[in-house]
Design a protein around this motif. Structure first.
Motif, mmCIF file in Angstrom:
data_model
loop_
_atom_site.group_PDB
_atom_site.id
_atom_site.type_symbol
_atom_site.label_atom_id
_atom_site.label_comp_id
_atom_site.label_asym_id
_atom_site.label_seq_id
_atom_site.Cartn_x
_atom_site.Cartn_y
_atom_site.Cartn_z
ATOM 1 N N GLU A 1 0.814 -1.222 0.000
ATOM 2 C CA GLU A 1 0.000 0.000 0.000
ATOM 3 C C GLU A 1 0.845 1.268 0.000
ATOM 4 O OE1 GLU A 1 -2.619 -0.337 3.340
ATOM 5 O OE2 GLU A 1 -3.721 -2.013 2.448
ATOM 6 N N SER A 2 1.938 1.275 0.757
ATOM 7 C CA SER A 2 2.694 2.515 0.905
ATOM 8 C C SER A 2 3.798 2.701 -0.127
ATOM 9 C CB SER A 2 3.293 2.601 2.312
ATOM 10 O OG SER A 2 4.145 1.502 2.547
ATOM 11 N N VAL A 3 4.325 1.622 -0.692
ATOM 12 C CA VAL A 3 5.434 1.745 -1.643
ATOM 13 C C VAL A 3 5.080 1.146 -2.998
ATOM 14 C CG1 VAL A 3 7.841 1.118 -2.105
ATOM 15 C CG2 VAL A 3 7.143 1.739 0.212
ATOM 16 N N TYR A 4 4.697 -0.116 -3.009
ATOM 17 C CA TYR A 4 4.514 -0.838 -4.268
ATOM 18 C C TYR A 4 3.413 -0.237 -5.153
ATOM 19 C CZ TYR A 4 3.545 -4.642 -7.499
ATOM 20 O OH TYR A 4 3.335 -5.380 -8.639
ATOM 21 N N ASN A 5 2.234 -0.006 -4.597
ATOM 22 C CA ASN A 5 1.121 0.500 -5.412
ATOM 23 C C ASN A 5 1.397 1.856 -6.057
ATOM 24 O OD1 ASN A 5 -0.363 -1.822 -5.035
ATOM 25 N ND2 ASN A 5 -1.561 -0.997 -3.346
ATOM 26 N N PRO A 6 1.951 2.850 -5.320
ATOM 27 C CA PRO A 6 2.267 4.120 -5.990
ATOM 28 C C PRO A 6 3.296 3.955 -7.116
ATOM 29 C CG PRO A 6 2.296 4.424 -3.618
ATOM 30 C CD PRO A 6 2.152 2.956 -3.864
ATOM 31 N N VAL A 7 4.309 3.108 -6.891
ATOM 32 C CA VAL A 7 5.320 2.878 -7.926
ATOM 33 C C VAL A 7 4.695 2.155 -9.116
ATOM 34 C CG1 VAL A 7 7.426 1.581 -8.458
ATOM 35 C CG2 VAL A 7 7.292 2.957 -6.368
ATOM 36 N N LEU A 8 3.895 1.140 -8.849
ATOM 37 C CA LEU A 8 3.267 0.393 -9.940
ATOM 38 C C LEU A 8 2.355 1.303 -10.763
ATOM 39 C CD1 LEU A 8 3.017 -2.381 -11.276
ATOM 40 C CD2 LEU A 8 0.999 -2.760 -9.854
ATOM 41 N N GLN A 9 1.637 2.186 -10.104
ATOM 42 C CA GLN A 9 0.762 3.126 -10.813
ATOM 43 C C GLN A 9 1.576 3.986 -11.783
ATOM 44 O OE1 GLN A 9 -1.262 5.810 -8.176
ATOM 45 N NE2 GLN A 9 -2.275 6.896 -9.820
#
Length: 148
Positions: free
Chosen positions: A62-70
């Motif tokens: 939620e805090s790292v992976y999702n923003p980067v993947l987006q």
């Protein structure tokens, strides 16, 4: 492994609070980046020792992976403005991605699968290079050794 888990749990609230639209001081920026680095190292250690539990993985996602993947999806989707109009410079300048030195081996493989850039049975690096070259060729980016 216990210290890594503790470091990630301590970093998670700080990671979740980061907002891209608020201007921050250079010190606050460095601290947020350090939190991300510590989180990645902690996830890597926990995963390597088979101690990455669901709660910690979810917090990292939620805090790292999702923003980067987006952000990565935006640059790899040829229908988006960012992918259709490459930057004038050879260097991709993206505030979210610049703070992220890695996603850890586990989450990097997950991102490759989520972006349909993995090829089971083939080494990941050559497949990633080929996929990157195809995107550059599709957008008529000239191959050059000159980084400017």
């Amino acid at each position: 492994a216990v210290a890594a888990r503790r470091a990630l749990k301590e970093a998670s609230p700080a990671l979740a609070k980061r907002k891209e639209h608020k201007p921050r001081s250079a010190r606050a920026d460095r601290e947020a980046t350090n939190d991300v680095v510590f989180g990645v190292v902690a996830v890597e250690l926990l995963f390597n020792h088979d101690r990455l539990d669901e709660e910690v993985a979810r917090a990292f996602r939620e805090s790292v992976y999702n923003p980067v993947l987006q952000r990565l999806r935006m640059y790899t989707d040829p229908t988006t403005h960012e992918a259709r109009n490459p930057a004038k410079s050879w260097r991709l300048q993206d505030r979210v991605l610049e703070k992220q030195f890695s996603l850890s081996n586990h989450f990097s493989r997950t991102a490759a699968a989520d972006l349909h850039m993995d090829h089971p049975g083939e080494p990941a690096l050559p497949a990633a290079r080929l996929s990157g070259r195809r995107v550059l060729a599709q957008h008529d980016v000239e191959a050059s050794d000159d980084p400017v």
